[in-house]
Design a protein around this motif. Structure first.
Motif, short mmCIF file in Angstrom:
data_model
loop_
_atom_site.label_atom_id
_atom_site.label_comp_id
_atom_site.label_asym_id
_atom_site.label_seq_id
_atom_site.Cartn_x
_atom_site.Cartn_y
_atom_site.Cartn_z
N LEU A 15 24.97 37.69 30.22
CA LEU A 15 25.84 36.94 31.30
C LEU A 15 25.89 37.41 32.67
O LEU A 15 26.05 38.52 32.99
N ILE A 16 25.45 36.42 33.58
CA ILE A 16 25.35 36.60 34.95
C ILE A 16 26.50 36.06 35.69
O ILE A 16 26.48 34.52 35.55
N SER A 17 27.24 36.41 36.32
CA SER A 17 28.48 35.74 36.50
C SER A 17 29.06 36.23 37.94
O SER A 17 28.54 37.29 38.50
N VAL A 18 29.67 35.26 38.53
CA VAL A 18 30.13 35.51 40.01
C VAL A 18 31.49 34.94 40.27
O VAL A 18 31.99 33.65 39.65
N PRO A 19 32.66 35.70 41.00
CA PRO A 19 33.78 35.00 41.05
C PRO A 19 33.84 33.74 41.78
O PRO A 19 32.82 33.60 42.92
N VAL A 20 35.00 32.88 41.75
CA VAL A 20 35.06 31.75 42.62
C VAL A 20 36.39 31.70 43.04
O VAL A 20 37.37 32.04 42.36
N PHE A 21 36.49 31.69 44.50
CA PHE A 21 37.79 31.76 45.22
C PHE A 21 38.03 30.31 45.86
O PHE A 21 36.80 29.74 46.39
N ASP A 22 39.27 29.94 46.07
CA ASP A 22 39.29 28.71 47.07
C ASP A 22 39.57 29.08 48.61
O ASP A 22 39.27 30.39 48.71
N GLU A 23 39.95 28.13 49.33
CA GLU A 23 39.67 28.38 50.81
C GLU A 23 41.02 29.57 51.22
O GLU A 23 40.71 30.34 52.02
N SER A 24 42.02 29.77 50.41
CA SER A 24 42.89 30.53 50.82
C SER A 24 42.70 32.13 50.33
O SER A 24 43.42 33.23 50.47
N GLY A 25 41.43 32.15 49.49
CA GLY A 25 41.23 33.47 48.76
C GLY A 25 41.71 33.57 47.50
O GLY A 25 41.68 34.58 47.02
#
Length: 522
Positions: free
Chosen positions: A157-167
């Protein structure tokens, strides 16, 4: 009375020749096999290590590109919507635009799949695998260890976190690599140039489990007991001869992949593969050696008769000359008699007088201080050449050397210069001492351009080298060529001497070519 054993020098030499040739042949074949085998093994070890290191670097770069690709896609606003179809479309675009992954999905912060590609079978599924848990906990880009996923396949599994504009953390975007199926990773690892030598590459994870192997049935086997695997899991790079888990002796090179928590890449070649090219080389050596030996042997038989018969005749002649020259020739003497008479009457006598003659002739032709030829030899030798160039030179301010340091040091300077000139000239060139500090070099079959190059080299080397006085000396040189510049050697010497004089007038430590104008003046 015991009969004396007689040995024929003809058969003795023939026997020694046969023994020497057979011994040489045997030794050359054996040595070629041993040296070739050792060199091939060494080369395979080095090549496999180099290839493993190169493949490790490419793999590191590949994973880095995967992370960068997912990181860029994680900024897409489509992932923050609740529309799984739009997200599926974006995930499918990721799959189509690269060959990095076999599938992709986006999971929310609880680990529940929002959308997946290439199909949507996992939508709504809550994932609890090791890779997913690591992604949710660390909230950083992750390259997981290989594990069995919900699909039952061995995956990474290769993964990266996802954040919204407010972090705020919204989940993670992931790509999966199926280790049993085709993808960029498998394509990179499968590029080993597998030739007739049966070389191949395999990859192990940090636990020693095989995660890539040309034989897919070996995937997920644990080979931690292998010495090469133990070394590579410790982060080492190198090469080693090792027996693998199947008892086959291998020439292995290994390297670690730093981006994946101590993966190990091993490139190896069966040791038995070395023997085929070794024996082929030995066969070729034998064929060439046999042909050459037959030629030499046949030639030696012809020469043997020509060499042995004169020796026997000379032995008889020596006996006759040392006893009674008028006495009729006796029978051919026995083996010891030949050796004693030839060595005593011919070799010793001829060698003794020839040595004295050669030494006397050599001493009469050489200058005892410098070892150069003298003027007497020059007068005899110069008529042997039809085309040549000359370099006439002497030491600048040599009188000052004798006055300041003494004549003994002056002699050392002359010897120093003569040795320097010998190093800078060719074997075919003739060096002469024709005066106190005046020297001449004859360069047979050499034009004026090459002569000038040689003269400049001697001059520059002289001015840059410490002499016995503790500092460099310099030389002035005149050069010319016969028959281009003169009709006789005496005329050539006269013109070259004028060029040398001009070099002195112009400040010394230079080379001047004897060039004449229409009036015949320098």
């Amino acid at each position: 009375m015991k009969k004396t054993i007689r040995l024929s020098i003809h058969w003795l030499i023939l026997g020694l020749l046969t023994f020497a040739m057979l011994g040489t042949y045997t030794g050359s074949v054996i040595s070629s096999v041993v040296v070739s085998k050792n060199n091939l093994e060494k080369n395979y070890l080095i090549e496999n290590q180099y290839y493993a290191q190169k493949l490790a670097a490419v793999t590191d770069s590949l994973f880095d590109n995967m992370i960068k690709n997912l990181t860029m896609e994680a900024r897409n606003e489509e992932l923050l919507t609740n529309d799984s179809r739009k997200i599926h479309k974006e995930l499918d675009f990721i799959l189509q635009s690269t060959t990095y992954f076999n599938s992709t999905f986006f999971a929310d912060k609880t680990g529940r799949v929002v959308a997946s590609a290439p199909d949507m079978d996992l939508n709504g599924t809550k994932l609890t695998s090791v890779g997913v848990k690591s992604s949710l906990e660390k909230k950083v880009p992750i390259i997981s260890k290989p594990y069995v996923g919900v699909t039952g396949k061995l995956i990474m599994l290769i993964s990266v976190p996802v954040f919204d504009e407010s972090g705020s953390y919204k989940g993670f975007l992931a790509g999966t690599i199926y280790l049993h199926e085709d993808n960029s990773l498998i394509q990179v690892l499968g590029q080993h140039p597998k030739h007739k030598n049966n070389s191949y590459v395999y990859v192990v994870d940090s636990e020693g489990n095989i995660i890539y192997h040309p034989d897919k049935s070996r995937i997920n086997d644990n080979v931690k007991e292998n010495k090469v695997v133990q070394h590579v899991l410790e982060g080492r790079n190198g090469n080693l001869e090792v027996t693998n888990t199947k008892g086959i002796s291998m020439l292995a090179g290994y390297a670690s992949v730093t981006s994946t928590s101590k993966w190990g890449i091993v490139s190896q070649t069966p040791k038995e593969s070395v023997m085929e090219p070794t024996f082929e080389m030995a066969r070729q050596v034998s064929l060439i050696a046999i042909l050459f030996m037959l030629f030499v042997f046949a030639l030696s038989l012809i020469m043997l008769k020509k060499i042995v018969n004169p020796i026997r005749n000379l032995a008889f002649y020596a006996n006759q000359m040392t006893t009674e020259p008028s006495r009729p020739a006796p029978q051919i003497p026995n083996w010891y008699f030949e050796l004693k008479e030839l060595k005593r009457a011919i070799l010793i006598a001829v060698d003794f007088y020839q040595t004295k003659l050669t030494n006397a002739e050599s001493e009469s032709n050489l200058d005892p201080l410098t070892g150069f030829y003298n003027r007497r030899f020059l007068e005899r030798k110069i008529n042997d050449y039809n085309m040549y160039s000359i370099i006439l030179f002497d030491i600048d301010h040599f009188k000052a050397v004798n006055d300041q340091f003494g004549h003994q040091t002056g002699d050392e300077v002359l010897k120093f210069l003569s040795e320097l000139v010998k190093r800078e000239t060719r074997a075919s060139d003739l060096c002469f001492r024709i005066g106190g500090e005046e020297f001449l070099i004859i360069l047979p079959e050499t034009d004026i351009h090459i002569t000038k190059s040689v003269a400049e080299r001697i001059r520059k080397t002289t001015e840059c080298t410490l002499s016995p006085t503790g500092k460099p000396i310099t030389v002035s040189m005149g050069i010319s060529s016969f028959p281009a510049a003169a009709d006789s050697f005496s005329e050539l010497m006269n013109k070259t001497d004028q060029a040398l004089y001009k070099a002195k007038q112009e400040g010394r430590n230079r080379v001047v070519t004897a060039v004449y104008n229409k009036e015949g003046r320098l």
